[in-house]
Design an enzyme around this catalytic site. Structure first.
Site, PDB file in Angstrom:
ATOM      1  CG  LEU A  64      -1.884  -1.234   1.194  1.00  0.00           C
ATOM      2  CD1 LEU A  64      -1.431  -2.273   2.215  1.00  0.00           C
ATOM      3  CD2 LEU A  64      -3.325  -0.844   1.442  1.00  0.00           C
ATOM      4  CB  SER A  65       1.293   4.272   0.190  1.00  0.00           C
ATOM      5  OG  SER A  65       1.824   5.565  -0.046  1.00  0.00           O
ATOM      6  CG  LEU A  66       7.627   3.669  -0.780  1.00  0.00           C
ATOM      7  CD1 LEU A  66       7.944   4.103  -2.208  1.00  0.00           C
ATOM      8  CD2 LEU A  66       8.546   4.372   0.223  1.00  0.00           C
TER       9      LEU A  66
END
Length: 373
Positions: A223-225
């Site tokens: 998730l995200s980075l």
């Protein structure tokens, strides 16, 4: 740290209100009550106050948990500790000028989550190895369950993505919610690891020694980075069965990202020069051809972060990859949980030969409007 980031931007007028509004869906996605969130964050004059107000909220819930535990109200105590863990995690989202204080916040989140699981899921198992620490949680009544590894992102940790874990557990899949190098409980003692497949490989090695899970059926969701970390693992760790990337970056442009992101990267990488070098590594163009496992890319149409090229590009470069696009979703899609999380949990479960095997998701926009769910 000789090239420590400049945190003077934390006192920028208007920034607290903007940050509170931007983080509100993320708090919702992490399972916090939004009325409580609004009360706690109201009236912030500077983002330097953020860690203290969130930590105070966490402390109140942890004290309530201790009181309930002392009276034998186990369920209430566990839920209070879990809420405390979420608030401690939120307290660590803002770059902190005091590395020791930031470490104490992360340790408090880690401790509170452990206290919660000890009461709510005593079968949960703490796993620690080189470059990772986290909790293995097993679905009730399932033997030899497959495992999904949950990888957090830039300023995140294992205490954030409760809803993701619960959706997978409900579908008969075990989860390992982890902190990797430079993340969560490991942020004070390590820095980001670009070769994240090595970390995931060590996680799989450890899972092989755990009972009642099937380490031959492992997937990853980032998730995200964490989406970039997960893509790196999908390209280079052959034992993975599938990968899902949620709001992940395809590429980072150091000069284009906002001061908040630069400062957080610098703290998690060990300095500004190291952060610049890390940002140059965040580019999926060279990995696309190496990803051969089933791949799902989840993207929100309202996810626009300066200096970040979104990973939906990857879905068009990997053979057989699927794109789940939610037009009204923001970064991490906390504004649209019903439009992506159940479908993503189904997709991962199916790719691990779980009980909800289904066909491919339909790529492209989901329905919108009052009947969209």
């Amino acid at each position: 740290m000789t090239d420590a980031p400049d945190l003077s931007f934390l006192d920028t007028p208007g920034l607290p209100a903007a940050f509170v509004a931007e983080t509100r869906p993320r708090a919702h996605g992490a399972g916090l009550d939004l009325y409580a969130y609004d009360r706690v964050t109201a009236g912030l004059r500077s983002l330097t106050e953020w860690p203290d107000v969130c930590r105070a909220a966490a402390d109140r819930h942890r004290a309530a948990g201790a009181a309930a535990a002392g009276e034998g109200r186990t369920r209430t105590a566990g839920e209070a500790y879990r809420t405390a863990a979420r608030w401690y995690h939120l307290a660590g989202l803002v770059p902190h000028p005091d590395r020791a204080a930031a470490a104490r916040i992360a340790a408090a989140a880690d401790r509170a989550m452990g206290e919660a699981l000890a009461l709510l899921e005593p079968e949960a198992e703490r796993l620690v190895g080189e470059g990772f620490a986290g909790w293995l949680r097993r679905p009730a009544g399932v033997r030899r369950a497959p495992v999904v590894v949950i990888v957090p992102g830039l300023d995140s940790g294992k205490e954030e993505f409760h809803r993701v874990a619960e959706a997978l557990l409900a579908r008969g899949t075990a989860v390992f919610a982890m902190d990797g190098p430079g993340q969560g409980s490991l942020a004070a003692t390590s820095t980001f690891e670009p070769d994240y497949h090595l970390v995931v490989g060590r996680v799989i090695d450890t899972l092989r020694a755990c009972g009642d899970v099937d380490a031959s059926r492992v997937a990853v969701i980032g998730l995200s980075l964490g989406g970039w970390f997960a893509a790196t693992a999908a390209a280079r760790e052959p034992r993975l069965r599938a990968a899902a990337l949620v709001s992940g970056p395809y590429r980072l442009d150091w000069d284009g990202v906002v001061p908040f992101v630069r400062a957080t990267l610098a703290q998690r990488c060990g300095g500004t020069a190291a952060a610049r070098a890390f940002a140059r590594r965040v580019d999926l163009a060279g990995l696309a051809a190496a990803i051969e496992v089933p791949l799902l890319v989840v993207e929100g149409g309202e996810d626009r972060i300066p200096g970040v090229t979104n990973a939906d590009l990857l879905a068009h470069q990997v053979d057989g990859a699927e794109l789940l696009f939610v037009p009204h979703g923001n970064h991490l899609l906390g504004t649209a949980l019903a439009d992506w999380l159940p479908a993503t949990a189904d997709w991962l479960t199916a790719r691990l030969d779980g009980p909800l095997a289904t066909g491919p998701l339909t790529p492209g926009p989901l329905p919108t409007g009052p009947d969209a769910g």
